[in-house]
Write a protein that holds these residues in place. Structure first.
Motif, PDB file in Angstrom:
ATOM      1  N   ILE A 169       0.926  -1.345   0.346  1.00 46.01           N
ATOM      2  CA  ILE A 169      -0.185  -0.053   0.139  1.00 46.01           C
ATOM      3  C   ILE A 169       0.619   1.636   0.086  1.00 46.01           C
ATOM      4  O   ILE A 169       1.771   1.368   0.623  1.00 46.01           O
ATOM      5  CB  ILE A 169      -1.213   0.548   1.092  1.00 46.01           C
ATOM      6  CG1 ILE A 169      -0.172   0.085   2.289  1.00 46.01           C
ATOM      7  CG2 ILE A 169      -1.846  -1.262   1.063  1.00 46.01           C
ATOM      8  CD1 ILE A 169      -1.300   0.604   4.061  1.00 46.01           C
ATOM      9  N   TYR A 170       0.419   2.066  -0.454  1.00 47.16           N
ATOM     10  CA  TYR A 170       0.735   3.470  -0.606  1.00 47.16           C
ATOM     11  C   TYR A 170       0.177   4.259  -0.220  1.00 47.16           C
ATOM     12  O   TYR A 170      -0.914   4.572  -0.553  1.00 47.16           O
ATOM     13  CB  TYR A 170       1.385   3.766  -2.161  1.00 47.16           C
ATOM     14  CG  TYR A 170       2.664   2.922  -3.228  1.00 47.16           C
ATOM     15  CD1 TYR A 170       3.579   4.066  -2.220  1.00 47.16           C
ATOM     16  CD2 TYR A 170       2.153   2.556  -3.735  1.00 47.16           C
ATOM     17  CE1 TYR A 170       5.414   3.313  -3.496  1.00 47.16           C
ATOM     18  CE2 TYR A 170       3.575   1.982  -4.046  1.00 47.16           C
ATOM     19  CZ  TYR A 170       4.785   2.154  -4.351  1.00 47.16           C
ATOM     20  OH  TYR A 170       5.885   2.040  -4.954  1.00 47.16           O
ATOM     21  N   ARG A 185      -3.401   7.206  -2.612  1.00 46.54           N
ATOM     22  CA  ARG A 185      -3.381   5.667  -2.949  1.00 46.54           C
ATOM     23  C   ARG A 185      -3.801   5.706  -3.028  1.00 46.54           C
ATOM     24  O   ARG A 185      -4.336   5.007  -3.944  1.00 46.54           O
ATOM     25  CB  ARG A 185      -4.724   5.956  -1.480  1.00 46.54           C
ATOM     26  CG  ARG A 185      -4.501   6.710  -0.184  1.00 46.54           C
ATOM     27  CD  ARG A 185      -5.953   6.290   1.181  1.00 46.54           C
ATOM     28  NE  ARG A 185      -5.936   7.206   1.617  1.00 46.54           N
ATOM     29  CZ  ARG A 185      -6.288   7.220   3.009  1.00 46.54           C
ATOM     30  NH1 ARG A 185      -7.509   6.751   3.371  1.00 46.54           N
ATOM     31  NH2 ARG A 185      -6.216   8.422   3.543  1.00 46.54           N
ATOM     32  N   THR A 186      -2.651   3.540  -3.229  1.00 41.48           N
ATOM     33  CA  THR A 186      -2.986   2.631  -3.567  1.00 41.48           C
ATOM     34  C   THR A 186      -2.849   1.339  -3.097  1.00 41.48           C
ATOM     35  O   THR A 186      -1.635   1.422  -1.879  1.00 41.48           O
ATOM     36  CB  THR A 186      -1.238   2.094  -4.796  1.00 41.48           C
ATOM     37  OG1 THR A 186      -0.804   2.499  -4.125  1.00 41.48           O
ATOM     38  CG2 THR A 186      -1.366   3.719  -5.830  1.00 41.48           C
ATOM     39  N   ALA A 187      -3.269   0.759  -3.611  1.00 41.68           N
ATOM     40  CA  ALA A 187      -3.219  -0.995  -2.875  1.00 41.68           C
ATOM     41  C   ALA A 187      -3.323  -2.674  -3.638  1.00 41.68           C
ATOM     42  O   ALA A 187      -3.719  -1.776  -5.071  1.00 41.68           O
ATOM     43  CB  ALA A 187      -4.722  -1.343  -1.966  1.00 41.68           C
ATOM     44  N   TYR A 243      -1.862  -6.085  -4.813  1.00 44.16           N
ATOM     45  CA  TYR A 243      -2.449  -7.933  -4.712  1.00 44.16           C
ATOM     46  C   TYR A 243      -0.562  -8.563  -5.432  1.00 44.16           C
ATOM     47  O   TYR A 243      -1.260  -7.731  -6.680  1.00 44.16           O
ATOM     48  CB  TYR A 243      -2.803  -8.538  -4.527  1.00 44.16           C
ATOM     49  CG  TYR A 243      -3.819  -7.810  -3.629  1.00 44.16           C
ATOM     50  CD1 TYR A 243      -3.685  -7.854  -1.748  1.00 44.16           C
ATOM     51  CD2 TYR A 243      -4.981  -6.258  -3.611  1.00 44.16           C
ATOM     52  CE1 TYR A 243      -5.000  -7.043  -1.202  1.00 44.16           C
ATOM     53  CE2 TYR A 243      -5.505  -6.516  -2.596  1.00 44.16           C
ATOM     54  CZ  TYR A 243      -5.837  -6.079  -1.323  1.00 44.16           C
ATOM     55  OH  TYR A 243      -5.976  -5.640  -0.642  1.00 44.16           O
ATOM     56  N   GLY A 302      -4.669  -1.488  -7.330  1.00 43.76           N
ATOM     57  CA  GLY A 302      -5.771  -0.530  -6.838  1.00 43.76           C
ATOM     58  C   GLY A 302      -5.506   1.431  -7.287  1.00 43.76           C
ATOM     59  O   GLY A 302      -4.375   1.373  -5.877  1.00 43.76           O
ATOM     60  N   SER A 303      -6.720   1.446  -7.809  1.00 36.58           N
ATOM     61  CA  SER A 303      -5.554   3.146  -6.972  1.00 36.58           C
ATOM     62  C   SER A 303      -6.656   4.318  -7.118  1.00 36.58           C
ATOM     63  O   SER A 303      -7.456   3.620  -7.667  1.00 36.58           O
ATOM     64  CB  SER A 303      -4.308   3.866  -7.867  1.00 36.58           C
ATOM     65  OG  SER A 303      -4.394   5.212  -8.088  1.00 36.58           O
ATOM     66  N   SER A 304      -6.741   5.145  -6.347  1.00 33.41           N
ATOM     67  CA  SER A 304      -7.493   6.157  -5.437  1.00 33.41           C
ATOM     68  C   SER A 304      -7.535   7.707  -7.045  1.00 33.41           C
ATOM     69  O   SER A 304      -8.997   7.950  -7.122  1.00 33.41           O
ATOM     70  CB  SER A 304      -7.812   6.994  -4.667  1.00 33.41           C
ATOM     71  OG  SER A 304      -6.179   7.877  -4.753  1.00 33.41           O
ATOM     72  N   GLY A 354     -10.282   6.101  -9.092  1.00 31.82           N
ATOM     73  CA  GLY A 354     -11.873   6.455  -9.149  1.00 31.82           C
ATOM     74  C   GLY A 354     -12.359   4.790  -8.154  1.00 31.82           C
ATOM     75  O   GLY A 354     -12.001   3.940  -8.413  1.00 31.82           O
ATOM     76  N   PRO A 355     -13.857   5.117  -7.826  1.00 32.27           N
ATOM     77  CA  PRO A 355     -13.907   4.341  -7.100  1.00 32.27           C
ATOM     78  C   PRO A 355     -15.174   2.785  -8.109  1.00 32.27           C
ATOM     79  O   PRO A 355     -14.719   1.838  -7.275  1.00 32.27           O
ATOM     80  CB  PRO A 355     -14.947   4.056  -6.163  1.00 32.27           C
ATOM     81  CG  PRO A 355     -15.786   6.045  -6.635  1.00 32.27           C
ATOM     82  CD  PRO A 355     -15.086   5.930  -7.626  1.00 32.27           C
ATOM     83  N   VAL A 356     -15.304   3.086  -9.167  1.00 28.91           N
ATOM     84  CA  VAL A 356     -15.682   2.048 -10.074  1.00 28.91           C
ATOM     85  C   VAL A 356     -15.202   0.915 -10.580  1.00 28.91           C
ATOM     86  O   VAL A 356     -15.953  -0.309  -9.879  1.00 28.91           O
ATOM     87  CB  VAL A 356     -16.559   3.073 -10.890  1.00 28.91           C
ATOM     88  CG1 VAL A 356     -17.799   1.557 -12.160  1.00 28.91           C
ATOM     89  CG2 VAL A 356     -17.720   4.047 -10.752  1.00 28.91           C
ATOM     90  N   PRO A 405     -11.286   0.589  -9.683  1.00 27.42           N
ATOM     91  CA  PRO A 405     -10.208   0.732  -9.576  1.00 27.42           C
ATOM     92  C   PRO A 405      -9.109   0.332  -9.685  1.00 27.42           C
ATOM     93  O   PRO A 405      -7.231   0.009  -9.591  1.00 27.42           O
ATOM     94  CB  PRO A 405      -9.881   0.720  -7.883  1.00 27.42           C
ATOM     95  CG  PRO A 405     -11.369  -0.034  -7.421  1.00 27.42           C
ATOM     96  CD  PRO A 405     -12.076  -0.049  -8.059  1.00 27.42           C
ATOM     97  N   TYR A 406      -9.181  -1.127 -10.027  1.00 32.03           N
ATOM     98  CA  TYR A 406      -7.977  -2.580 -10.319  1.00 32.03           C
ATOM     99  C   TYR A 406      -7.888  -2.691 -11.867  1.00 32.03           C
ATOM    100  O   TYR A 406      -8.455  -2.311 -12.428  1.00 32.03           O
ATOM    101  CB  TYR A 406      -8.296  -3.477  -9.755  1.00 32.03           C
ATOM    102  CG  TYR A 406      -8.766  -3.844  -7.985  1.00 32.03           C
ATOM    103  CD1 TYR A 406      -7.601  -3.886  -7.585  1.00 32.03           C
ATOM    104  CD2 TYR A 406      -9.918  -3.347  -7.662  1.00 32.03           C
ATOM    105  CE1 TYR A 406      -7.450  -3.445  -6.065  1.00 32.03           C
ATOM    106  CE2 TYR A 406      -9.570  -3.251  -5.949  1.00 32.03           C
ATOM    107  CZ  TYR A 406      -8.692  -3.954  -5.885  1.00 32.03           C
ATOM    108  OH  TYR A 406      -9.027  -3.098  -4.309  1.00 32.03           O
TER     109      TYR A 406
END
Lengths: 1056, 547
Positions: free
Chosen positions: A534-535, A578-580, A582, A604-606, A609-611, A613-614
């Motif tokens: 995560i960042y 933010r990014t997360a 795996y 995944g990155s902010s 957007g939430p639709v 993000p991956y």
């Protein structure tokens, strides 16, 4: 009496003991020294042991060791990155001195994949390792520039000499066609590889994201890493190697390992470098009387209308007796000067496998060639590794640095003010308190205190839960403050002293958790690696500018006055990101013969957007170690030491666009009917279907070591398809929005990379000679553009007319991605009669403006091709030509060692590239402006048209200034300036000498190594401009670029 | 050792917490689409912005005057400016002539028109150029009328809002959602209708985030689509807006019906095959509106003595207005020439006196007599000074000057009357219904409706044998010209009824050929061709107009 008792006792004891011993072999104590075969440096920390018992003892600081072993046993000597040596003890032999040679076989290297160390022969990706030694002897602000020409496929152009700044870096060709700005001001968006330092990713593009017009005191974080602290660098190129680094690995990955302690006895190394940066050859100008007589002669010969009358009113030309105008000022000499600099580095390290530590202190200073520019860096890096048990280990690291950067009157990369003033007429008096323009004073009197302060802490813990299963966690926090305080005295800023104040911070929190599992089932070996990352990244910058301080000595206090403030506040590059992610990797091998790699990563990155993000990055790799196949090895073992084939395919996805691009932005627009208005921003139409950029890469590689390590070959061929690249489409006004971010750009790169290491002499020879040659051939092809462009896009913007000037980029499907869009120059009209005449109007070929006969071409003018045959030269007569990106890049390095001497010469080359020689264009324009206040450059040996009938001239008649104002013969947008930008450059030559041991001993030291290095020695090129490398990343020789210095360095390395 | 394992596991687990939430960020420096349209306030602010943009577009120039009155050629500028006011030569050019009214000095009577050269409808091109030949910016800024980008901005915004509403916006109930959809549809269709009347064929789309270029579409088909688009949602709006601060400023069912009636009547003039159906629908819509108005008491015609209230805005007579008030933006006075009243008034309705002693533009006496053959009409008294004397010193149209200047007390400032910009008014709907019924030969009903409007003005009822030589249809046409003068509909009535080709009805008439070639349209700015290979301009105004 006593003696009489003792001696017999001892004798009996011995007898008793010997009875035990007699059953075994006799023990001997062996002593010796272990040295590097080439440099003769002691190899502190090398291990000595027997085959039976393994490593036991380490060599001390002088490379000396003492070990007690069985007589006649085989001693083995091992050391990281050196070839293991073994020696069978002869009877009675008690001294064994060993010279170890560096391990040439790449197959035995340790590489890093997805933050985990692996042996190279069990990985499938394409990568190349550079040891820290190769980047030590030439002091640079940014270690990246020393990688130029060292790795096949890594194209580095050191296109700025500004201290501490980066050039352009591309791995395997273009990764984008996105350019910012248009026309002459365009530049290619940087797509730098991802740097990972001791397992922590780092954003090297940080300071360059605003392009050449950047604001603020940022430098690339890479410039803050001392070169002495680098143990090794690994360049990852293909998808299997980079896929585990996720979306940010799409442009390649460069891993940097810093030095770690490895000697039980602490080692202190001091190194100092003293170097001179020399100004390269500057523009030649006519000075003083020569300038005046040139200009006056030009006006007398070609003047029209009242030019001669005007001449008598132009005092600086006509009033030669006036002392004010009677000068021969060397303006360039005022701004440019040779500079002397030093750097110092102290490194302290020690420890063993259980506990080791390192401290590195560095002071680096580089004053720029241009007044008031420079870069200084103080840094301290520490790390510590502790293994309380064989299962658990901790690694901690702190890196701090404080840099000071001075950019003079320009920004860090461009120095336009200096460039303009360096061009001034030599007739004008040089700067003094009363006689100077404010821009000269601003370059010479600016006071600046700025630079980044950086702190980074990193902790890594590993625990082996079960045999083969280990857990690792890594946390890192980096905080950086950038400040800039500039003060311009009143005299240098239109009578108002000015204060500029910049403050910015950025922080990055990084965490990674890793789980690895290794299992061998007979001949099947399995390896699993799962991790998540995560960042949390934040940035905020603010800027204030106030004019009018009490006087030039006081830089404050300055009270607030709305009239004097020129804006303040937070800049719009604020972010919170933010990014997360795996990632999963699986490797299977059978007898280490066949290796299969599978990796998969989710990011995944902010910013997406939430639709959805991956982004997903899979890769597959396969390796066949040919020489492990008995049926091959049996036939080839005489000449083939090792060979393997690698095949990989994978995809990296790089998120492009941000929340604004995807969802649009809503702005407050004041009030209507006393109610607040909030409406969408019409700049860019939101694209909810925006796709991330995709980089799909196939790689086929072959490695071999031949003829008893005399020759190493690494060959790679690849195909890299970049799809979904962003292309901005300007929209029709019925669509309300200004532009649309389309995903329809695509480019492909394909090419070949070859690296050879040749050791022509026998290993036992006294002279050690190693040659490295590498080269890469990269083709890029534009594959797709949005359909509306019909296969071609030329970024002319802001004008609908036919009379547009500027060097535009042409992007045409089917050819190289970034070409120029120029008029075709076919030489010079020898006579006026040669100019074509429009049969309808009877007017000679002319420029667009009106029917004025003065706009018609005549003898001595540039012969521009009238492509559409309408007898008018306008924008429709341009065509696509050239390639702004190099086709071939590579390098060549030669190391010869003899005794205590070692000589390294290293060169790099770039071939087949178009460079627009704007400096020549400007030089010629300067020749055709006698009334101007610029200096007259020397026409030199340019083939300028000499008079009617001269058919072999290259350049139009520059002296006919009166006619030139209608013709624009030296317009930048013509093929005349598009020259071959190939070059071969001698980057560096280093001669080193190790002082003799006994002399060093007498001084009470352990080792002294002295070096002499000359860098940027010579460039061989057909290009006629000042510096073929000092051009921007679109191949334009830009105005005001910072020249690359030539440096001469004296280095001293002392081991205490 | 166990502790360490536990610690490591805790770190691993902690880092996995709710990833989706972790990645959702609200930028603090800007509002992005994923964080917008979350509440009623967001939708309200967004809709207000659309009206605001329409207002901004409307006041770029004197939209109502140029499109509704000046082009028919009866407006004559005064030959010399008064004080700081410029000669409004552009007004004449729009009307296809270069005639002037000379200064009369102190003579109060009729002044003869000074005729300069021949008439040509192509003089319009000079008026809509941004600069004249000498490079001076045309002060009246009629070039704004050739640019349609602003309307498309509103259309895109409305399309996006409709899309978001159809997706569903949390915290909005179903009725609110339907109401806002209907309102957004009204806004975009108003834009299309406005553009059709100006440019003929236009590009039509209702997709959110439309990004692909489109060609212009036949205007009859555009209007048909608009009618269908609004018909379905008109009942989702209240008949009138009850909140007095938003009355006739925000969309209501009355406004939608009036727009639908206007659209039907427009298509009836061009889609000749289906004209009966359009008339029937207009009549039906008019009936629906008037019946419902009867029940609820609003909208209604105010008495003529309350005319200032109507022009102030937000009255019960207004159906749709682009509102402006000194109370809200005293410092944000629109473009000074935007209100049509400015062209036809002088001191004391226009301050200061030394700059405003004459009206910059007058209407010809011939035209005024044509409209008012019987002078027993209260409108003449309330709306005009010396209506028939064709004299810049005395003639005034006070219809838009009844409210005090925006700057109130400061008499030295070049103030504007504090008026709304009226788009649709109840009288417009009544007369359209009358016109439709007359076309359907239901003369008795049509006459009743016509007389409703006349009654308010205490004008003699139709038929009026006393000097009114017209039939019913012409009477309705002239009634609209009188009642809606300066509100931007007269020229469009000429266009859609094809009376524009008859010199009896207009001084700037077109031949049938010119009419058929689009001579009634406005030129489209050439920037429309940029980045759109499918685009074409109005060929009548390109080159010689004969291409």
């Amino acid at each position: 009496m006593r003696k009489q008792i003792i001696w017999p006792l001892m004798f009996f004891c011995c007898l008793l003991m010997c009875q035990n011993l007699m059953a075994q072999v006799k023990k001997v104590t062996v002593k010796g020294t272990i040295l590097d075969a080439v440099t003769k440096e002691p190899l502190t920390g090398a291990t000595i042991g027997t085959q039976a018992e393994g490593g036991k003892t380490q060599a001390d600081i002088n490379g000396k060791y003492t070990v007690t072993v069985d007589e006649g046993s085989v001693l083995t000597f091992t050391f990281v990155s050196y070839k293991s040596e073994s020696h069978k003890l002869a009877a009675g032999e008690t001294t064994v001195n060993i010279n170890m040679t560096t391990d040439a076989k790449q197959a035995n290297e340790v590489v890093i994949r997805g933050y985990v160390k692996r042996n190279r022969d069990q990985t499938t990706g394409s990568s190349y390792i550079i040891t820290g030694k190769e980047v030590q002897d030439n002091p640079v602000g940014n270690v990246e520039q020393l990688l130029q020409g060292k790795v096949a496929g890594l194209n580095i152009q050191n296109n700025t000499g500004a201290p501490g700044m980066r050039g352009s870096v591309n791995i395997r060709g273009l990764s984008t066609i996105a350019t910012t700005g248009t026309g002459d001001a365009a530049f290619l968006q940087p797509t730098s590889p991802l740097y990972v330092i001791d397992g922590v990713p780092l954003d090297a593009d940080k300071a360059s994201e605003f392009g050449f017009d950047q604001q603020g005191p940022g430098v690339s974080p890479l410039s803050l890493i001392p070169q002495e602290d680098i143990a090794s660098m690994e360049i990852l190129k293909d998808a299997t190697a980079t896929a585990l680094y996720g979306s940010r690995g799409a442009y390649g990955v460069i891993l940097i390992q810093t030095v770690r302690g490895k000697s039980k006895v602490p080692v202190i190394r001091y190194s100092a470098m003293f170097y001179l940066s020399a100004v390269p050859k500057l523009r030649e100008t006519l000075g003083g009387a020569a300038e005046r007589s040139f200009k006056v002669g030009q006006i007398n010969k070609y003047g029209i209308n009242d030019d001669k009358y005007r001449l008598s009113n132009t005092q600086f030309l006509s009033d030669s007796l006036n002392a004010y105008y009677n000068n021969s000022t060397n303006w360039q000499g005022i701004f440019y000067a040779n500079k002397f600099n030093t750097t110092h580095n102290i490194a302290l390290d020690g420890g063993d496998a259980r506990f080791n530590y390192k401290v590195n202190l560095k002071y680096f200073s580089q004053s720029g060639l241009i007044e008031k520019t420079g870069f200084e860096n103080y840094s301290m890096n520490m790390n510590m590794e502790f293994k309380p048990s064989s299962k658990l280990s901790f690694f901690g690291q702190i890196r701090t640095s404080m840099a000071r950067i001075r950019s003079g009157s320009g920004n860090q990369v461009l120095q336009t003010v200096v460039n303009a003033n360096g061009n001034k007429s030599t007739l004008q008096p040089g700067p003094s308190f009363l006689l100077a323009t404010s821009d000269v004073l601003s370059s010479l009197n600016i006071r600046e205190s700025s630079g980044p302060k950086n702190l980074s802490a990193n902790l890594n813990a590993t625990y082996e839960l079960l045999p083969g299963l280990s857990l690792q966690t890594n946390g890192n926090y980096t905080y950086e403050i950038e400040t800039q305080d500039k003060f311009l005295p009143a005299a240098a800023n239109g009578q108002f002293a000015r204060i500029d104040n910049f403050y910015g911070y950025s922080s990055e929190l990084y965490n990674r958790n890793n789980l690895t599992y290794t299992k061998s089932l007979g001949q099947h070996n399995l390896f699993f690696n799962v991790f998540n990352e995560i960042y949390v990244k934040k940035r905020q910058q603010s800027y204030t500018r106030i004019t009018g301080t009490p006087n030039d000595q006081y830089e404050g206090p300055s009270g607030y006055d709305g009239n004097l403030s020129r804006g303040a506040g937070v800049l719009d590059n604020f972010y919170d990101l933010r990014t997360a992610s795996y990632a999963f990797a699986f490797t299977y091998d059978f007898k280490k013969k066949y290796v299969l790699d599978l990796t998969y990563r989710l990011d995944g990155s902010s910013a997406n957007g939430p639709v959805d993000p991956y982004t997903k990055n899979p890769s597959v790799g396969f390796r066949w170690n040919i020489t492990k196949e008995d049926w091959i090895a049996n036939h080839t073992s005489k000449w083939l030491d090792q060979a393997d084939l690698r095949l990989s395919v994978g995809q990296n996805i790089y998120p492009i666009g941000n929340l604004v691009d995807i969802y649009g932005r809503y702005n407050p627009n004041g009030f209507y009917n006393n109610q607040a208005r909030v409406g969408i921003d019409f700049g860019r139409v939101p694209n909810p279907n925006l796709l991330p950029k995709k980089v799909l890469q196939y790689n086929l590689g072959f490695d071999a070591t031949l003829f008893n390590s005399h020759l190493d070959i690494t060959f790679d061929t690849y195909y890299k398809a970049v799809t979904n690249d962003l292309v901005s489409i300007n929209l029709s006004n019925v669509l309300a929005f200004g532009s649309f971010q389309s995903n329809d750009g695509a480019i492909s790169n394909y090419g070949y990379e070859l690296a050879l290491t040749i050791r022509p002499l026998k290993q036992s020879a006294k002279v050690k000679w190693t040659m490295n040659v590498n080269g890469a051939l990269n083709y890029d092809v534009l594959v797709k553009l949005p359909a509306i462009f019909n296969g071609q896009y030329i970024d002319i913007s802001g004008s609908n007319g036919l009379d547009v000037s500027g060097q535009f980029l042409a992007k045409r499907v089917g050819r190289n991605s970034l070409s120029n869009y120029l008029f075709t120059n076919e030489g010079v009209y020898a006579t006026t009669a040669q100019v074509p005449v429009d049969p309808v109007t009877g007017v000679r070929l002319r420029n667009l403006v009106g029917n004025n006969p003065l706009n018609s071409y005549q003898g001595g003018d540039a012969r521009l091709k009238d492509l559409n045959g309408d007898y008018v030269i306008d924008v429709r007569d341009r065509s696509v030509s050239g390639n702004t990106q190099p086709l071939i890049t590579g390098g060549f390095s030669n190391t010869i060692g003899y005794g205590q001497f070692s000589l390294n010469v290293y060169c790099s080359y770039t071939a087949v590239r178009s460079v627009l020689n704007n400096s020549l264009a400007q030089r010629l324009v300067a020749l055709s402006n006698p009334f101007g206040t610029n200096a007259v450059p020397s026409p030199g040996d340019l083939r300028i048209w000499r008079g009617t009938g001269d058919a072999t001239a290259t350049y139009a008649n520059v002296y006919n200034y009166a006619h030139e104002q209608y013709m624009n013969n030296f317009r930048g947008e013509q093929t005349l300036w598009q020259e071959d930008g190939s070059y071969f450059k001698i980057n560096q030559a280093t001669l080193s000498y190790n002082l003799p041991k006994d002399l060093v001993k007498r001084l009470g030291l352990n080792a002294i190594r002295t070096t002499f290095t000359a860098s940027n020695l010579a460039v061989f090129t057909p290009y006629s401009g000042p510096n073929v490398e000092n051009v921007n990343n679109l191949g334009k020789d830009i105005d005001g670029a910072y020249p690359n210095p030539r440096t001469y360095t004296l280095g001293l390395n002392v081991n205490f | 050792m166990k502790k360490i394992i536990i610690c490591l596991l805790v770190v691993m687990v902690a880092s996995q917490y709710s990833c989706k939430k972790f990645l959702d960020i609200t930028p603090i420096d800007k509002v992005t689409g994923n964080n917008y349209y979350k509440s009623v306030q967001d939708v309200e602010a967004n809709i207000t912005d659309m009206y605001g943009q329409l207002y901004d577009k409307y006041v770029q120039t004197n939209t109502a005057g140029a499109t509704g009155e000046f082009r028919s050629g009866e407006a004559i500028p005064s030959s010399s400016g008064s004080g700081a006011r410029a000669v409004r030569g552009d007004v004449a050019l729009l009307g296809g002539h270069k005639n002037r009214i000379p200064n009369s000095g102190t003579t109060p009577g009729l002044v003869n028109i000074q005729v300069n050269g021949t008439r040509s409808d192509r003089y319009l091109l000079f008026a809509v150029a941004e600069r004249d030949d000498a490079g001076v910016t045309n002060p009246t800024r009629f070039s704004a009328l050739t640019k349609w980008g602003e309307y498309y901005r509103v259309i895109q915004a409305a399309n996006i809002l409709v899309d978001k509403l159809q997706e569903g916006i949390p915290s909005l109930n179903q009725d609110q959602t339907k109401k806002y959809i209907a309102e957004a549809k009204f806004i975009r269709n108003y834009c299309y209708f406005t553009m059709v009347r100006l440019y003929g064929d236009v590009v039509y789309y209702t997709n959110a985030y439309q990004k692909d270029p489109l060609p212009r579409e036949n205007m009859v088909s555009v209007i048909k689509k608009c009618i269908a688009d609004m018909r379905s949602s008109k009942n989702d709006l209240p008949l009138t807006v009850t909140d007095p601060s938003n009355r006739s400023i925000r969309a209501s069912k009355s406004a939608v019906i009036c727009l639908l009636m206007n659209m039907n009547m427009w298509n009836a003039g061009f889609d000749l095959g289906g004209k009966t159906a359009y008339y029937q629908e207009t009549a039906a819509l008019g009936k629906e509106l008037m019946d419902e108005a009867q029940v609820s008491g609003a909208p209604r015609l105010l008495s003529l003595s309350e005319w200032a209230v109507v022009m102030k805005g937000r009255s019960e007579e207004g159906l749709f207005e682009l509102f402006n008030s000194v109370n809200y933006n005293p410092n944000n006075i629109p473009f000074a020439l935007a209100p049509i009243g400015d062209a036809f008034t002088h001191f004391p309705y226009k301050l200061p006196e030394y700059d405003n002693r004459t009206s910059p533009v007058v209407l010809t006496a011939e035209y005024m007599k044509k409209l008012y053959p019987d002078t027993k009409d209260n409108r003449l008294a309330i709306w005009f000074d010396e209506p028939f004397n064709q004299n810049a010193e005395t003639f005034q149209m006070k219809k838009f000057a009844t409210n005090s200047p925006i700057d109130g007390g400061a008499g030295s400032v070049n103030g504007l009357p504090d008026n709304t910009f009226m788009i649709f008014r109840y009288a417009d709907a009544i007369l359209l219904r009358a016109e439709a019924l007359a076309e359907l030969n239901q003369d008795a009903d049509a006459t009743t409706l016509l007389n409703i409007v006349r009654k308010r003005a205490t004008s003699p009822e139709f038929p009026n044998p006393n000097g009114e030589p017209y039939g019913l249809k012409d009477a309705i046409f002239y009634e609209r010209a009188k009642e809606l003068m300066g509100e931007g509909s007269h020229y469009f009535d000429l266009v859609r009824t094809k009376r524009l080709t008859n010199r009896l009805y207009t001084d700037n008439y077109l031949t049938s050929d010119k009419y058929a070639r689009g001579g009634w349209t406005w030129p489209i700015d050439v920037s429309a061709l940029n980045n759109n290979p499918l685009m074409s301009l109005n060929s009548y105004w390109v080159g010689s107009g004969l291409e």
